[in-house]
Enzyme design. Structure first.
Site, PDB file in Angstrom:
ATOM      1  N   ASP A   1      -7.596  -7.944  10.956  1.00 46.64           N
ATOM      2  CA  ASP A   1      -7.707  -7.872  12.412  1.00 46.64           C
ATOM      3  C   ASP A   1      -8.625  -7.046  13.042  1.00 46.64           C
ATOM      4  O   ASP A   1      -9.426  -7.354  14.049  1.00 46.64           O
ATOM      5  CB  ASP A   1      -6.220  -7.691  13.169  1.00 46.64           C
TER       6      ASP A   1
ATOM      7  N   ASN B   1      -6.547 -14.849  13.309  1.00 42.31           N
ATOM      8  CA  ASN B   1      -5.120 -14.759  13.974  1.00 42.31           C
ATOM      9  C   ASN B   1      -5.103 -13.544  14.832  1.00 42.31           C
ATOM     10  O   ASN B   1      -3.656 -13.093  15.022  1.00 42.31           O
ATOM     11  CB  ASN B   1      -3.944 -15.026  13.105  1.00 42.31           C
TER      12      ASN B   1
ATOM     13  N   SER C   1       3.176 -12.592  27.000  1.00 42.93           N
ATOM     14  CA  SER C   1       2.774 -11.576  26.214  1.00 42.93           C
ATOM     15  C   SER C   1       1.860 -10.554  27.281  1.00 42.93           C
ATOM     16  O   SER C   1       1.424 -11.000  28.383  1.00 42.93           O
ATOM     17  CB  SER C   1       1.742 -12.206  25.540  1.00 42.93           C
TER      18      SER C   1
ATOM     19  N   ASP D   1       7.606  -5.540  18.040  1.00 39.79           N
ATOM     20  CA  ASP D   1       7.125  -5.603  16.731  1.00 39.79           C
ATOM     21  C   ASP D   1       8.156  -4.869  15.682  1.00 39.79           C
ATOM     22  O   ASP D   1       8.582  -5.339  14.630  1.00 39.79           O
ATOM     23  CB  ASP D   1       5.764  -5.287  16.492  1.00 39.79           C
TER      24      ASP D   1
ATOM     25  N   GLU E   1       2.693 -14.478  15.534  1.00 45.02           N
ATOM     26  CA  GLU E   1       2.028 -15.009  14.532  1.00 45.02           C
ATOM     27  C   GLU E   1       2.796 -16.383  13.803  1.00 45.02           C
ATOM     28  O   GLU E   1       2.185 -17.294  13.467  1.00 45.02           O
ATOM     29  CB  GLU E   1       1.851 -14.130  13.242  1.00 45.02           C
TER      30      GLU E   1
ATOM     31  N   HIS F   1       2.391 -11.155   8.449  1.00 42.58           N
ATOM     32  CA  HIS F   1       2.351  -9.843   7.736  1.00 42.58           C
ATOM     33  C   HIS F   1       3.730  -9.164   8.141  1.00 42.58           C
ATOM     34  O   HIS F   1       4.146  -8.473   7.140  1.00 42.58           O
ATOM     35  CB  HIS F   1       1.128  -8.911   8.216  1.00 42.58           C
ATOM     36  N   ARG F   2       4.295  -9.205   9.258  1.00 36.60           N
ATOM     37  CA  ARG F   2       5.605  -8.327   9.559  1.00 36.60           C
ATOM     38  C   ARG F   2       6.564  -9.011   8.874  1.00 36.60           C
ATOM     39  O   ARG F   2       7.790  -8.522   8.395  1.00 36.60           O
ATOM     40  CB  ARG F   2       5.792  -8.273  10.899  1.00 36.60           C
TER      41      ARG F   2
ATOM     42  N   LYS G   1      -3.366  -8.457   6.948  1.00 41.32           N
ATOM     43  CA  LYS G   1      -3.703  -8.619   8.710  1.00 41.32           C
ATOM     44  C   LYS G   1      -3.649  -6.996   8.948  1.00 41.32           C
ATOM     45  O   LYS G   1      -4.429  -6.689  10.114  1.00 41.32           O
ATOM     46  CB  LYS G   1      -2.630  -9.326   9.417  1.00 41.32           C
TER      47      LYS G   1
ATOM     48  N   PRO H   1       5.884  24.299 -20.233  1.00 45.29           N
ATOM     49  CA  PRO H   1       4.735  24.974 -20.540  1.00 45.29           C
ATOM     50  C   PRO H   1       3.999  24.338 -21.630  1.00 45.29           C
ATOM     51  O   PRO H   1       4.221  23.208 -22.051  1.00 45.29           O
ATOM     52  CB  PRO H   1       5.228  26.410 -21.207  1.00 45.29           C
TER      53      PRO H   1
ATOM     54  N   SER I   1       5.108  22.265 -25.305  1.00 40.03           N
ATOM     55  CA  SER I   1       6.300  22.174 -25.519  1.00 40.03           C
ATOM     56  C   SER I   1       6.767  20.660 -25.823  1.00 40.03           C
ATOM     57  O   SER I   1       7.874  20.537 -26.312  1.00 40.03           O
ATOM     58  CB  SER I   1       6.930  22.510 -24.136  1.00 40.03           C
TER      59      SER I   1
HETATM   60  N1  LIG Z   1      10.934  18.553 -30.654  1.00 34.73           N
HETATM   61  C1  LIG Z   1       9.787  17.995 -30.285  1.00 34.73           C
HETATM   62  N2  LIG Z   1       9.461  17.710 -29.080  1.00 34.73           N
HETATM   63  C2  LIG Z   1       8.260  17.071 -28.665  1.00 34.73           C
HETATM   64  N3  LIG Z   1       7.001  17.399 -29.333  1.00 34.73           N
HETATM   65  C3  LIG Z   1       7.350  17.884 -30.514  1.00 34.73           C
HETATM   66  C4  LIG Z   1       8.708  18.241 -30.776  1.00 34.73           C
HETATM   67  N4  LIG Z   1       8.496  18.740 -32.063  1.00 34.73           N
HETATM   68  C5  LIG Z   1       7.116  18.693 -32.395  1.00 34.73           C
HETATM   69  N5  LIG Z   1       6.461  18.343 -31.443  1.00 34.73           N
HETATM   70  C6  LIG Z   1       5.068  18.321 -31.575  1.00 34.73           C
HETATM   71  O1  LIG Z   1       4.361  19.183 -30.695  1.00 34.73           O
HETATM   72  C7  LIG Z   1       3.035  18.856 -30.391  1.00 34.73           C
HETATM   73  C8  LIG Z   1       2.625  19.008 -28.933  1.00 34.73           C
HETATM   74  O2  LIG Z   1       3.509  18.288 -27.907  1.00 34.73           O
HETATM   75  P1  LIG Z   1       2.724  17.544 -26.489  1.00 34.73           P
HETATM   76  O3  LIG Z   1       1.099  17.620 -26.945  1.00 34.73           O
HETATM   77  O4  LIG Z   1       3.244  16.672 -26.433  1.00 34.73           O
HETATM   78  O5  LIG Z   1       2.911  18.927 -25.882  1.00 34.73           O
HETATM   79  P2  LIG Z   1       2.733  19.122 -24.054  1.00 34.73           P
HETATM   80  O6  LIG Z   1       3.641  19.928 -23.740  1.00 34.73           O
HETATM   81  O7  LIG Z   1       2.421  17.714 -23.564  1.00 34.73           O
HETATM   82  O8  LIG Z   1       1.284  19.945 -24.177  1.00 34.73           O
HETATM   83  P3  LIG Z   1       0.148  20.181 -23.266  1.00 34.73           P
HETATM   84  O9  LIG Z   1       0.888  20.710 -22.287  1.00 34.73           O
HETATM   85  O10 LIG Z   1      -0.585  21.219 -23.810  1.00 34.73           O
HETATM   86  O11 LIG Z   1      -0.439  18.875 -22.955  1.00 34.73           O
HETATM   87  C9  LIG Z   1       2.889  17.525 -30.495  1.00 34.73           C
HETATM   88  O12 LIG Z   1       2.069  17.245 -31.700  1.00 34.73           O
HETATM   89  C10 LIG Z   1       4.206  16.960 -30.878  1.00 34.73           C
HETATM   90  O13 LIG Z   1       4.193  15.893 -31.937  1.00 34.73           O
END
Ligand SMILES: Nc1ncnc2c1ncn2[C@@H]1O[C@H](COP(=O)(O)OP(=O)(O)OP(=O)(O)O)[C@@H](O)[C@H]1O
Ligand SMILES: Nc1ccn([C@H]2C[C@H](O)[C@@H](COP(=O)(O)O)O2)c(=O)n1
Length: 645
Positions: free
Chosen positions: A49, A92, A169, A316, A344, A389-390, A415, A437, A440
């Site tokens: 529109d 429209n 209207s 509307d 519409e 659209h509505r 629209k 972290p 992990s």
């Molecule tokens: N229990 C587990 N769970 C998950 N990953 C594992 C485990 N044991 C071993 N690993 C291995 O740990 C390694 C690190 O995992 P990954 O890269 O997924 O970590 P991440 O937390 O995403 O790291 P980043 O934040 O640095 O990217 C991988 O090679 C994965 O296969």
């Protein structure tokens, strides 16, 4: 026939930045074109529109230049359209057709105005009658009372009040009000019937005042414009978010738990449709509001309440209430909505037909609709949208009854809200947030969980790594917050399955280096960089669901995630995993410096001022030090099954 299948939805929560208001966008464009001086318009709605209005004004010789995303500079023609002969096709778009008819009738040129077949079924006789009273030469090209129209130069006389009907209207009155100052004469309009949709007239008067023309109003019966008033550019205008579009998200929050917050309209809005929030509140929804935002949640206890309301002031947004009625605890009646029949589509008939498909019992008449909600919604209804659209946006809410819904011809939302369904997914798709972290195992576990559930995946760390790499390539220091944030905001990154590209170059391996991990951790500590990447991350939330891994998925990016997991492992276990990972890739590595590096990264990620790595109270703690990958995946899937419907 095109269609979109919505999955069964069970919950809605999230945040939406609204597109610009259609009503304000098209009025502002026309007023800016008619004014003396240049106007910068920001946050203009980009939709069918508004494109119709932009194209028409350009065709009429108005110079309109884009000056940024959704921003334009309009060179006002001081009340005189440079092009004196044109044939305009207005689709429209009622907000373009009616005001342009009146403005061009006073412009002293030869014009024809036409639209799509439905536009030729929408009455315009009341406006034409009003224009003829002042001497304008307006003729019907096909059926009397309906477009298409032809306009010829004529002598305009405003020696008597213009009598105009207001019960079909309110756009006819809007069109006359906006056009009459072009005559330079004093003008008076008297309503010959009750005026409907009054809040839309308030938008018109408000915007005319911002362009320097004051209208004296006596009740809603008589409007006077003194002689000699001319439109003058206010310089800059920011278009508010669209309050009618807000209604779908607020209703989603009221039906699906919430909170759903919309940004762009709130208490200070000039749009009448913000009153929709009050209607939801009357249904028991919990509403909060700020100057520029609104938020809705389900009632604290029980279902939404049945209602019987006169909704003439919000025609509307009232459509959204008709669908919200499916979730009420009894029959709901929407009154004084006769104008639905000439929109519409015939919206009363269309709404009744489609609500019946999902199981409601519906009674309709000339100006009301009564919806008796079903005990449970009928799954897999195919919803016709009538090129309205509505209809498409409203009926998408039915999926929140936990049933799949097929929306036919969903592209009609263009629209007013071209990316409506993507935004709707951003508040309704379930999210599994996995934070923790470095090393992990988040990424590994997230990828397997996503594959098992058929969900999408967001590796948010990759975005920070890409930002660090892009900054390095551009010669920008990782500490230079403004420059790195600018890079993050325009990050030319693409994800193609396993491949990650930066400016078209594959960098999947390059971003995984320890150096880029370190760089990512540094740029991630800069608030402006995090802000620049926020919306991009949220846009990954798509149906049927998302698994997102990072540091702040549960705390900042997706605080509404149904399932949050804090995945961790001892620093020693993580250093060992990283060591194995690097050796397997043929990268030489030693445990002790890796451990030292991980500890430094943990400290930086945990201690930073914005979005630090932390376990949210509601997140499930999963220590994988002594778990296999399969065990970790099973634990996350268990959490997801328990917390996602
Ligand atoms: N229990 C587990 N769970 C998950 N990953 C594992 C485990 N044991 C071993 N690993 C291995 O740990 C390694 C690190 O995992 P990954 O890269 O997924 O970590 P991440 O937390 O995403 O790291 P980043 O934040 O640095 O990217 C991988 O090679 C994965 O296969
Ligand atoms: N949501 C996120 C994701 C990542 N970061 C930062 C912190 C990390 O040290 C770095 C790299 O992340 P990885 O790929 O190792 O997961 O990026 C963040 O701050 N927030």
């Amino acid at each position: 026939m095109s269609f979109l299948d919505l999955p069964p939805l069970h919950r809605a929560a999230g945040l939406i930045r609204l597109p610009g208001s259609k009503s304000i966008s098209n009025r502002t464009l026309l007023l800016a074109a008619l004014a003396a001086g240049d106007t910068e318009i920001h946050d203009l709605l980009d939709s069918d529109d508004t494109r119709v209005m932009l194209a028409s004004l350009r065709q009429l010789g108005i110079d309109i230049a884009p000056i940024g995303p959704d921003s334009y500079r309009v060179k006002g023609a001081g009340g005189v359209f440079p092009v004196k002969e044109a044939s305009l096709f207005l689709g429209n778009a009622g907000t373009a057709f009616r005001p342009l008819t009146a403005a061009l009738a006073l412009a002293g040129g030869r014009y024809t105005l036409s639209g799509v077949p439905r536009m030729h079924e929408r009455p315009i006789g009341d406006l034409v009658d009003g224009l003829r009273q002042i001497g304008a030469a307006v003729d019907y090209l096909e059926n009397p009372g309906y477009p298409p129209l032809t306009l010829q130069p004529a002598a305009i006389r405003l020696d008597r009040p213009i009598r105009v009907r207001g019960d079909v209207s309110s756009q006819f009155l809007t069109a006359l009000l906006m056009a009459l100052p072009l005559s330079g004469q004093a003008a008076v309009i008297e309503m010959s019937t009750e005026l409907i949709s009054k809040p839309y007239i308030e938008i018109t008067l408000n915007l005319m005042a911002r362009f320097g023309v004051k209208v004296e109003r006596q009740g809603w019966e008589r409007f006077s414009i003194s002689a000699g008033q001319r439109y003058r550019s206010p310089g800059t205008i920011h278009v508010e978010g669209d309050a009618s579009s807000a209604s779908y998200f607020l209703a989603a929050g009221a039906i699906g738990g919430g909170p759903v917050r919309v940004e762009g309209v709130g208490r200070d809005s000039i749009q009448g449709d913000v009153a929709f929030a009050a209607a939801l509140e009357a249904m028991g929804a919990r509403i909060e509001m700020g100057a520029n935002w609104m938020e809705a949640r389900s009632p604290a206890h029980g279902k939404l309440k049945a209602f019987d309301l006169d909704l003439n002031h919000i025609p509307d947004a009232a459509m959204t209430l008709a669908v919200a009625a499916l979730f009420a605890d009894g029959p709901c009646t929407l009154r004084n909505i006769a104008s639905w029949r000439v929109k519409e589509t015939d919206r009363i008939a269309a709404m009744a037909a489609e609500l019946r498909k999902v199981g409601a019992t519906v009674e309709e008449d000339a100006d009301f609709i009564r919806v008796v909600p079903p005990a449970s919604l009928t799954p897999s209804a195919s919803i016709a949208t009538y090129d309205d659209h509505r209809m498409a946006m409203c009926l998408s809410l039915a999926a929140l009854g936990g049933v799949p819904v097929r929306i036919l011809e969903p592209e009609c939302v263009a629209k007013t809200f071209p990316d409506y369904f993507e935004r709707y997914a951003e508040v309704t798709a379930p999210v599994i947030a996995i934070d923790g972290p470095s090393a992990s195992g988040k990424g590994t576990v997230a990828a397997r969980v996503a594959t098992t559930l058929g969900y999408h995946m967001l590796d948010s760390g990759a975005l920070y790594r890409l930002t660090a790499l892009a900054a390095r390539k551009a010669g920008v220091a990782w500490e230079d917050e403004a420059a790195v944030a600018a890079i993050a905001a325009a990050l030319p990154a693409e994800f193609e399955g396993e491949r990650i590209l930066l400016s078209g170059e594959e960098v999947s391996e390059a971003i995984r280096s320890e150096e880029m991990g370190d760089g990512a951790s540094k740029v991630a500590a800069l608030p402006a960089v995090r802000a620049a990447l926020l919306a991009r991350q949220r846009a990954y939330r798509r149906w049927p669901g998302l698994v997102a891994d990072g540091r702040d998925m549960g705390s900042v990016v997706f605080p509404w995630a149904e399932c949050k997991v804090f995945l961790t492992a001892s620093a020693e276990a993580r250093a060992e995993r990283r060591h194995k990972q690097l050796i397997a890739k043929g990268v030489p590595a030693k445990i002790t410096p890796l451990l030292q590096d991980l500890r430094e990264r943990d400290a930086r990620d945990t201690a930073r001022s914005v979005a630090p790595l932390q376990k949210c109270a509601e997140a499930e703690l999963l220590d994988t030090s002594n778990l296999s990958i399969e065990q970790a995946v099973a634990a996350v899937l268990g959490c997801a099954r328990e917390r996602i419907h």
